[in-house]
Design a protein around this motif. Structure first.
Motif, PDB file in Angstrom:
ATOM      1  N   PRO A   1       0.835  -1.206   0.000  1.00  0.00           N
ATOM      2  CA  PRO A   1       0.000   0.000   0.000  1.00  0.00           C
ATOM      3  C   PRO A   1       0.865   1.250   0.000  1.00  0.00           C
ATOM      4  O   PRO A   1       1.860   1.327   0.720  1.00  0.00           O
ATOM      5  N   ARG A   2       0.492   2.220  -0.818  1.00  0.00           N
ATOM      6  CA  ARG A   2       1.210   3.495  -0.782  1.00  0.00           C
ATOM      7  C   ARG A   2       0.832   4.281   0.468  1.00  0.00           C
ATOM      8  O   ARG A   2       1.668   4.950   1.063  1.00  0.00           O
ATOM      9  N   LEU A   3      -0.423   4.198   0.832  1.00  0.00           N
ATOM     10  CA  LEU A   3      -0.884   4.758   2.107  1.00  0.00           C
ATOM     11  C   LEU A   3      -1.437   3.598   2.930  1.00  0.00           C
ATOM     12  O   LEU A   3      -2.531   3.110   2.653  1.00  0.00           O
ATOM     13  N   TRP A   4      -0.679   3.161   3.936  1.00  0.00           N
ATOM     14  CA  TRP A   4      -1.151   2.029   4.750  1.00  0.00           C
ATOM     15  C   TRP A   4      -2.472   2.375   5.411  1.00  0.00           C
ATOM     16  O   TRP A   4      -3.355   1.520   5.516  1.00  0.00           O
ATOM     17  N   ASN A   5      -2.553   3.585   5.891  1.00  0.00           N
ATOM     18  CA  ASN A   5      -3.838   4.064   6.386  1.00  0.00           C
ATOM     19  C   ASN A   5      -4.228   5.241   5.504  1.00  0.00           C
ATOM     20  O   ASN A   5      -3.496   6.240   5.460  1.00  0.00           O
ATOM     21  N   PRO A   6      -5.273   5.091   4.707  1.00  0.00           N
ATOM     22  CA  PRO A   6      -6.423   4.215   4.901  1.00  0.00           C
ATOM     23  C   PRO A   6      -6.425   2.892   4.112  1.00  0.00           C
ATOM     24  O   PRO A   6      -7.235   2.023   4.425  1.00  0.00           O
ATOM     25  N   THR A   7      -5.584   2.728   3.096  1.00  0.00           N
ATOM     26  CA  THR A   7      -5.767   1.614   2.162  1.00  0.00           C
ATOM     27  C   THR A   7      -5.749   0.259   2.859  1.00  0.00           C
ATOM     28  O   THR A   7      -6.686  -0.545   2.724  1.00  0.00           O
ATOM     29  N   PHE A   8      -4.672  -0.014   3.605  1.00  0.00           N
ATOM     30  CA  PHE A   8      -4.539  -1.324   4.247  1.00  0.00           C
ATOM     31  C   PHE A   8      -5.590  -1.502   5.337  1.00  0.00           C
ATOM     32  O   PHE A   8      -6.162  -2.587   5.505  1.00  0.00           O
ATOM     33  N   THR A   9      -5.855  -0.422   6.068  1.00  0.00           N
ATOM     34  CA  THR A   9      -6.868  -0.504   7.130  1.00  0.00           C
ATOM     35  C   THR A   9      -8.225  -0.890   6.550  1.00  0.00           C
ATOM     36  O   THR A   9      -8.894  -1.804   7.060  1.00  0.00           O
ATOM     37  N   LEU A  10      -8.643  -0.211   5.502  1.00  0.00           N
ATOM     38  CA  LEU A  10      -9.948  -0.501   4.906  1.00  0.00           C
ATOM     39  C   LEU A  10      -9.990  -1.904   4.317  1.00  0.00           C
ATOM     40  O   LEU A  10     -11.040  -2.563   4.350  1.00  0.00           O
ATOM     41  N   MET A  11      -8.869  -2.380   3.787  1.00  0.00           N
ATOM     42  CA  MET A  11      -8.842  -3.740   3.253  1.00  0.00           C
ATOM     43  C   MET A  11      -9.034  -4.758   4.373  1.00  0.00           C
ATOM     44  O   MET A  11      -9.822  -5.703   4.244  1.00  0.00           O
ATOM     45  N   LEU A  12      -8.335  -4.566   5.500  1.00  0.00           N
ATOM     46  CA  LEU A  12      -8.506  -5.480   6.629  1.00  0.00           C
ATOM     47  C   LEU A  12      -9.957  -5.522   7.094  1.00  0.00           C
ATOM     48  O   LEU A  12     -10.478  -6.598   7.443  1.00  0.00           O
ATOM     49  N   LEU A  13     -10.599  -4.373   7.089  1.00  0.00           N
ATOM     50  CA  LEU A  13     -11.967  -4.297   7.615  1.00  0.00           C
ATOM     51  C   LEU A  13     -12.977  -5.087   6.784  1.00  0.00           C
ATOM     52  O   LEU A  13     -14.107  -5.299   7.224  1.00  0.00           O
ATOM     53  N   GLN A  14     -12.568  -5.543   5.611  1.00  0.00           N
ATOM     54  CA  GLN A  14     -13.471  -6.335   4.776  1.00  0.00           C
ATOM     55  C   GLN A  14     -13.464  -7.818   5.160  1.00  0.00           C
ATOM     56  O   GLN A  14     -14.269  -8.590   4.643  1.00  0.00           O
ATOM     57  N   TYR A  15     -12.547  -8.216   6.067  1.00  0.00           N
ATOM     58  CA  TYR A  15     -12.371  -9.633   6.385  1.00  0.00           C
ATOM     59  C   TYR A  15     -12.670  -9.912   7.852  1.00  0.00           C
ATOM     60  O   TYR A  15     -12.503  -9.050   8.718  1.00  0.00           O
ATOM     61  N   GLU A  16     -13.075 -11.167   8.110  1.00  0.00           N
ATOM     62  CA  GLU A  16     -13.342 -11.587   9.475  1.00  0.00           C
ATOM     63  C   GLU A  16     -12.075 -12.071  10.178  1.00  0.00           C
ATOM     64  O   GLU A  16     -11.925 -11.902  11.388  1.00  0.00           O
TER      65      GLU A  16
END
Length: 475
Positions: A289-304
């Motif tokens: 991710p170029r921007l860990w937050n928000p990109t990586f954060t939002l990606m994690l939030l899609q998973y259980e």
């Protein structure tokens, strides 16, 4: 008598002369240019610099008064100024009248003010996607971008910004929050659908629903802005990118090479866990991710559930060229993920020189053992041992060197300890290599300071650990 007449006439003339000197003459005023003869495309933009001057025949000029209607006046002492004029909506040209009159030291103003007509033409604004944050060739569920806009007539004259996805409609977006992330409204469905937009680091989407996004397909974004005169910028076009959707509720994130990755994949396959997979090292780390937050954060939030494996190696953030461990960059996002109930298993290792500040406390680790580094070993006849007999002992296929041990946080429980040795003597430091945080009696954060793929002397034991964590504790 004749002499008295002469004296009277002389005194009369002197008195008249003094009266003339007591009469204050008004100052005169001029603009530095007499007129502006410009028409059509040659008209000025709405930012104009003007200068003026005055002179007084019997005193000095102490200031000036300015007016745009020759009726209401404003006093100034300067002789120049930059004016930012506004052009009303529905019009792209306007003539501005401006008057200036000098004020002398006795307060007398020029009765015939200088006049200048200024022909103006609105300049369309400009908008571009941020090249430093250009969209990657391929994105996983979340794509983050940014944009900038400017207007020589003043950035405040930009009244609206619009975004379009592929052949969808133009949607007005927040013009003051210029970093945004786009996520499919339903990331598990391929093909054309709606999209949600998140601004900056928001964890909740805007109420705006955009159309035109294609999941598991290529996408292009379009951007434009509009100013107060309704002049539109040229449309800027993003790079085209492929957006991958979501297929499963478990995400496996790779920060190591093919051999460890294949072991973890086989382990999840053996226990019947279907997963989405992201490799952060493949193709020169193109998926970072170029921007860990928000990109990586939002990606994690899609998973259980998330499984993350890495090591102490440094990677370079392609956006800002910062160097750090993967977990160093990822830790704040995992904190956000845990806050909303996310469950994760992380297996990694460190060096005693690693920057642990972003990790301490976010993971269930308080501090690393100071001397835990090279020479601290677990041999292949030794194991890491669970504190709960529902979990298996894990033996390494070969001896494991540079074992990290640590002290857990006060809210965590010891999960695994290592049968650790040093050459020629026994290890006297802490032997903790695994810890957990629990919620309602079940683990939701599992952390190992050793790389579990190395402890596959008996693959069935590694399978049993992952099965108990993912299929029992995390359910």
């Amino acid at each position: 008598m004749k002499h008295l007449v002469y004296i009277f006439c002389f005194l009369f003339l002197v008195a008249c002369d003094k009266g003339e000197k007591d009469f204050n003459q008004s100052p005169e005023t001029q603009f530095s240019i007499k007129e502006i003869n410009l028409t059509g495309e040659n008209r000025l933009n709405s930012v104009v610099r003007l200068s003026w001057y005055g002179k007084d025949p019997d005193g000095y000029v102490k200031g000036y008064e300015l007016s745009f209607d020759n009726n209401t006046w404003s006093y100034v002492t300067n002789q120049d100024s930059t004016f930012r004029f506004s052009i009303s909506a529905e019009s792209d040209t306007v003539d501005i009248n401006i008057y200036v009159r000098a004020v002398d030291n006795e307060g007398l103003v020029d009765p015939s003010p200088a006049f200048l007509r200024i022909p103006l033409k609105n300049t369309p604004p400009e908008a571009t996607f941020n090249e430093q944050l250009e969209f990657p060739d391929s994105a996983n569920i979340v794509v983050t971008g940014a944009w900038t806009a400017s207007d020589v007539d003043g950035n405040e004259s930009i009244k609206a910004a619009y975004l379009k996805i592929n052949d969808g409609q133009w949607f007005e977006i927040n013009r003051d929050r210029k970093t945004f992330s786009i996520i499919p409204e339903n990331p598990s469905t391929s093909g054309r659908g709606n999209a949600l937009i998140y601004y900056e680091n928001d964890k909740n989407p805007s109420s705006l629903i955009l159309d035109g996004l294609r999941v598991n397909d290529t996408n292009t974004f379009y951007l434009k802005v509009v100013d107060v005169s309704n002049a539109e910028s040229k449309v800027d076009t993003s790079t085209t990118f492929y957006l991958k959707g979501k297929n499963n509720d478990v995400l496996l994130i790779a920060g190591l090479s093919t051999i460890p990755a294949n072991i973890y994949k086989s382990t999840l396959n053996n226990i019947g866990v279907s997963y989405d997979y992201i490799d952060f090292l493949v193709n020169s780390s193109e998926n970072l991710p170029r921007l860990w937050n928000p990109t990586f954060t939002l990606m994690l939030l899609q998973y259980e559930k998330v499984v993350f494996f890495s090591d102490e190696s440094a990677v370079i953030n392609p956006y800002n060229n910062q160097s750090g461990m993967l977990l160093e960059f990822a830790a704040p996002s995992f904190q956000e993920y845990a806050n909303i109930g996310g469950k994760f298993l992380i297996t990694t290792d460190f060096k005693t020189t690693s920057n642990m500040d972003p990790i301490y406390g976010v993971m269930p680790i308080d501090t690393l053992a100071e001397s835990s580094d090279f020479g601290v070993r677990i041999f292949n006849d030794s194991a890491i041992v669970p504190t709960n007999n529902q979990f298996p002992l894990l033996y390494p296929a070969n001896f494991v060197d540079a074992v990290n041990t640590f002290y857990p946080t006060s809210d965590a429980e010891v999960f695994y300890t290592g049968q650790i040795k040093k050459p020629n003597n026994n290890w006297r430091g802490p032997n903790i290599v695994g810890s957990v945080r629990k919620r309602n009696g079940k683990a939701f954060q599992v952390f190992f300071s050793v790389q579990l793929w190395k402890f596959n002397k008996n693959q069935s034991d590694l399978d049993a650990l992952f099965n108990q964590v993912l299929n029992v504790e995390f359910n």
